[in-house]
Design a protein around this motif. Structure first.
Motif, PDB file in Angstrom:
ATOM      1  N   ILE A   1      -9.555 -12.975   8.768  1.00  0.00           N
ATOM      2  CA  ILE A   1     -10.663 -13.486   7.959  1.00  0.00           C
ATOM      3  C   ILE A   1     -11.438 -12.292   7.419  1.00  0.00           C
ATOM      4  O   ILE A   1     -11.875 -11.425   8.182  1.00  0.00           O
ATOM      5  CB  ILE A   1     -11.604 -14.369   8.794  1.00  0.00           C
ATOM      6  N   LEU A   2     -11.583 -12.226   6.099  1.00  0.00           N
ATOM      7  CA  LEU A   2     -12.371 -11.161   5.486  1.00  0.00           C
ATOM      8  C   LEU A   2     -13.850 -11.528   5.578  1.00  0.00           C
ATOM      9  O   LEU A   2     -14.266 -12.562   5.043  1.00  0.00           O
ATOM     10  CB  LEU A   2     -11.961 -10.966   4.031  1.00  0.00           C
ATOM     11  N   VAL A   3     -14.636 -10.707   6.252  1.00  0.00           N
ATOM     12  CA  VAL A   3     -16.066 -10.996   6.384  1.00  0.00           C
ATOM     13  C   VAL A   3     -16.932 -10.005   5.616  1.00  0.00           C
ATOM     14  O   VAL A   3     -18.122 -10.246   5.402  1.00  0.00           O
ATOM     15  CB  VAL A   3     -16.499 -11.021   7.870  1.00  0.00           C
ATOM     16  N   GLU A   4     -16.355  -8.893   5.182  1.00  0.00           N
ATOM     17  CA  GLU A   4     -17.127  -7.887   4.448  1.00  0.00           C
ATOM     18  C   GLU A   4     -16.197  -7.123   3.529  1.00  0.00           C
ATOM     19  O   GLU A   4     -15.097  -6.735   3.916  1.00  0.00           O
ATOM     20  CB  GLU A   4     -17.804  -6.926   5.425  1.00  0.00           C
ATOM     21  N   GLY A   5     -16.619  -6.909   2.272  1.00  0.00           N
ATOM     22  CA  GLY A   5     -15.838  -6.100   1.349  1.00  0.00           C
ATOM     23  C   GLY A   5     -14.969  -6.936   0.423  1.00  0.00           C
ATOM     24  O   GLY A   5     -15.175  -8.146   0.248  1.00  0.00           O
ATOM     25  N   LEU A   6     -13.969  -6.287  -0.173  1.00  0.00           N
ATOM     26  CA  LEU A   6     -13.102  -6.900  -1.158  1.00  0.00           C
ATOM     27  C   LEU A   6     -11.687  -6.379  -0.966  1.00  0.00           C
ATOM     28  O   LEU A   6     -11.482  -5.174  -0.813  1.00  0.00           O
ATOM     29  CB  LEU A   6     -13.597  -6.574  -2.574  1.00  0.00           C
ATOM     30  N   ALA A   7     -10.713  -7.280  -0.976  1.00  0.00           N
ATOM     31  CA  ALA A   7      -9.314  -6.895  -0.778  1.00  0.00           C
ATOM     32  C   ALA A   7      -8.459  -7.518  -1.872  1.00  0.00           C
ATOM     33  O   ALA A   7      -8.879  -8.451  -2.564  1.00  0.00           O
ATOM     34  CB  ALA A   7      -8.822  -7.337   0.596  1.00  0.00           C
ATOM     35  N   VAL A   8      -7.240  -7.005  -2.030  1.00  0.00           N
ATOM     36  CA  VAL A   8      -6.340  -7.476  -3.077  1.00  0.00           C
ATOM     37  C   VAL A   8      -4.972  -7.776  -2.482  1.00  0.00           C
ATOM     38  O   VAL A   8      -4.465  -7.038  -1.630  1.00  0.00           O
ATOM     39  CB  VAL A   8      -6.214  -6.438  -4.216  1.00  0.00           C
ATOM     40  N   GLN A   9      -4.386  -8.891  -2.920  1.00  0.00           N
ATOM     41  CA  GLN A   9      -3.029  -9.271  -2.535  1.00  0.00           C
ATOM     42  C   GLN A   9      -2.079  -8.863  -3.651  1.00  0.00           C
ATOM     43  O   GLN A   9      -2.361  -9.109  -4.824  1.00  0.00           O
ATOM     44  CB  GLN A   9      -2.937 -10.779  -2.308  1.00  0.00           C
ATOM     45  N   TYR A  10      -0.938  -8.275  -3.297  1.00  0.00           N
ATOM     46  CA  TYR A  10       0.010  -7.859  -4.334  1.00  0.00           C
ATOM     47  C   TYR A  10       1.407  -7.744  -3.755  1.00  0.00           C
ATOM     48  O   TYR A  10       1.606  -7.723  -2.533  1.00  0.00           O
ATOM     49  CB  TYR A  10      -0.417  -6.523  -4.962  1.00  0.00           C
ATOM     50  N   ARG A  11       2.391  -7.672  -4.646  1.00  0.00           N
ATOM     51  CA  ARG A  11       3.784  -7.447  -4.291  1.00  0.00           C
ATOM     52  C   ARG A  11       4.274  -6.196  -5.000  1.00  0.00           C
ATOM     53  O   ARG A  11       3.737  -5.800  -6.043  1.00  0.00           O
ATOM     54  CB  ARG A  11       4.652  -8.637  -4.715  1.00  0.00           C
ATOM     55  N   ILE A  12       5.317  -5.594  -4.467  1.00  0.00           N
ATOM     56  CA  ILE A  12       5.953  -4.427  -5.093  1.00  0.00           C
ATOM     57  C   ILE A  12       7.442  -4.709  -5.217  1.00  0.00           C
ATOM     58  O   ILE A  12       8.094  -5.087  -4.237  1.00  0.00           O
ATOM     59  CB  ILE A  12       5.727  -3.143  -4.274  1.00  0.00           C
ATOM     60  N   LEU A  13       7.963  -4.524  -6.440  1.00  0.00           N
ATOM     61  CA  LEU A  13       9.386  -4.689  -6.663  1.00  0.00           C
ATOM     62  C   LEU A  13      10.149  -3.481  -6.129  1.00  0.00           C
ATOM     63  O   LEU A  13       9.577  -2.443  -5.805  1.00  0.00           O
ATOM     64  CB  LEU A  13       9.664  -4.865  -8.156  1.00  0.00           C
ATOM     65  N   ARG A  14      11.467  -3.595  -6.079  1.00  0.00           N
ATOM     66  CA  ARG A  14      12.282  -2.501  -5.560  1.00  0.00           C
ATOM     67  C   ARG A  14      12.174  -1.239  -6.416  1.00  0.00           C
ATOM     68  O   ARG A  14      12.348  -0.125  -5.923  1.00  0.00           O
ATOM     69  CB  ARG A  14      13.746  -2.932  -5.452  1.00  0.00           C
TER      70      ARG A  14
END
Length: 315
Positions: free
Chosen positions: A91-104
């Protein structure tokens, strides 16, 4: 040393050529704090999360009484990677995060931002691993609760999983809207829509309207969300500045005219489900037979949606 990605050597296409690429330059660092009942600093993180939840006091207290750990990450750290074993809800309670994928081949595609008071990935609870990266865009604080304890909370307090179902439904709607933007909206409307969405989502996370207007997101990430090059993002930001809708600062964007930006984006906030913050209360069988289908709830949701749309356009 840069972080390793699925391929041993990552590369990113830069003007027609491959260049070495690492999504973040620092290796993962974390500070794990095991909670003690009388540690006010560590309790504070969970209290900040729980106070925004539309739950009964008994349900909030049950969450607060659940053993957990706090992990703090610095800006640029990777919080977790795909297929990394995990047996806890984050659970994110402080700040900012990013979800991402990386191709080969090393090319990156961002999926969404994670704002405070949000579960980072419920898939970790169900499947024991995630299918994407999560990285810290700012210094962040993560609360981790073991999957077994989360499932126990679900069994004892059914309003909690109903609330999470609302959150997952919103996340799904956001991804559909993002796909629509990338596929059909011109660049200037695409950017206006994204900035308006982020402003409203920050407000839903408990940020004051004045602070929510500050979008501290690098242009390379904005381009990643919108399918635009950094140069194209820069030109589009210049157009919005010339229209008096935003201001640009070294570390991000400030929305000066929220209503004008929302009108340009033709923004309809209904997909954010702003009227669904409170989990629905169970209805008795007898009441259900008397009233038939919950048409009043449908009308209330429609009314909430229209009110939210007016509020978004008003800024």
């Amino acid at each position: 040393m840069g972080l390793a990605c699925p391929a041993q050597t990552c590369s990113m296409r830069v003007r027609g050529r491959a260049a070495p690429y690492s999504p973040f330059q620092r290796s993962r660092r974390r500070c794990t704090l095991r909670l003690a009942g009388d540690d006010h600093e560590r309790k504070g993180a969970m209290i900040r999360f729980v106070r925004h939840l539309p739950l009964a006091e008994s349900e909030k207290q049950a969450i607060l009484n659940t053993p957990r750990e706090i992990r703090r990450f610095q800006r640029g750290d990777t919080i977790y990677r795909p297929e990394e074993p995990a047996d806890a809800a984050r659970i994110l309670v402080e700040g900012l995060a990013v979800q991402y994928r990386i191709l080969r081949n090393g090319e990156r595609q961002s999926a969404d931002l994670v704002f405070p008071t949000r579960f980072c990935d419920l898939g970790c609870i169900l499947f024991g691993e995630s299918n994407h990266f999560l990285a810290a865009l700012t210094d962040v604080e993560i609360v981790e609760i073991s999957a077994s304890r989360v499932l126990d909370l679900f069994a004892r307090y059914p309003q909690i999983p109903i609330l999470l179902l609302h959150q997952e439904t919103r996340d799904r709607s956001i991804l559909f809207e993002r796909l629509l933007s990338v596929g059909r909206r011109p660049a200037i409307r695409r950017l206006a829509h994204l900035l308006t969405e982020f402003r409203l989502r920050r407000e839903l996370a408990g940020v004051s309207p004045s602070r929510a207007r500050r979008i501290l997101l690098p242009q390379r990430w904005i381009g990643d969300f919108l399918g635009l090059t950094t140069e194209h993002v820069s030109r589009t930001i210049g157009k919005l500045k010339a229209m008096g809708l935003i201001e640009q600062h070294r570390n991000g964007i400030i929305i000066r005219d929220p209503a004008g930006l929302a009108r340009l984006a033709e923004f309809d906030p209904g997909y954010l489900h702003p009227g669904a913050e409170a989990a629905p209360q169970p209805v008795s069988a007898s009441r259900g037979r008397e009233e038939g289908p919950s048409i009043m709830k449908v009308r209330d949701r429609a009314s909430d949606r229209e009110g939210s749309k007016r509020a978004a356009n008003k800024g």
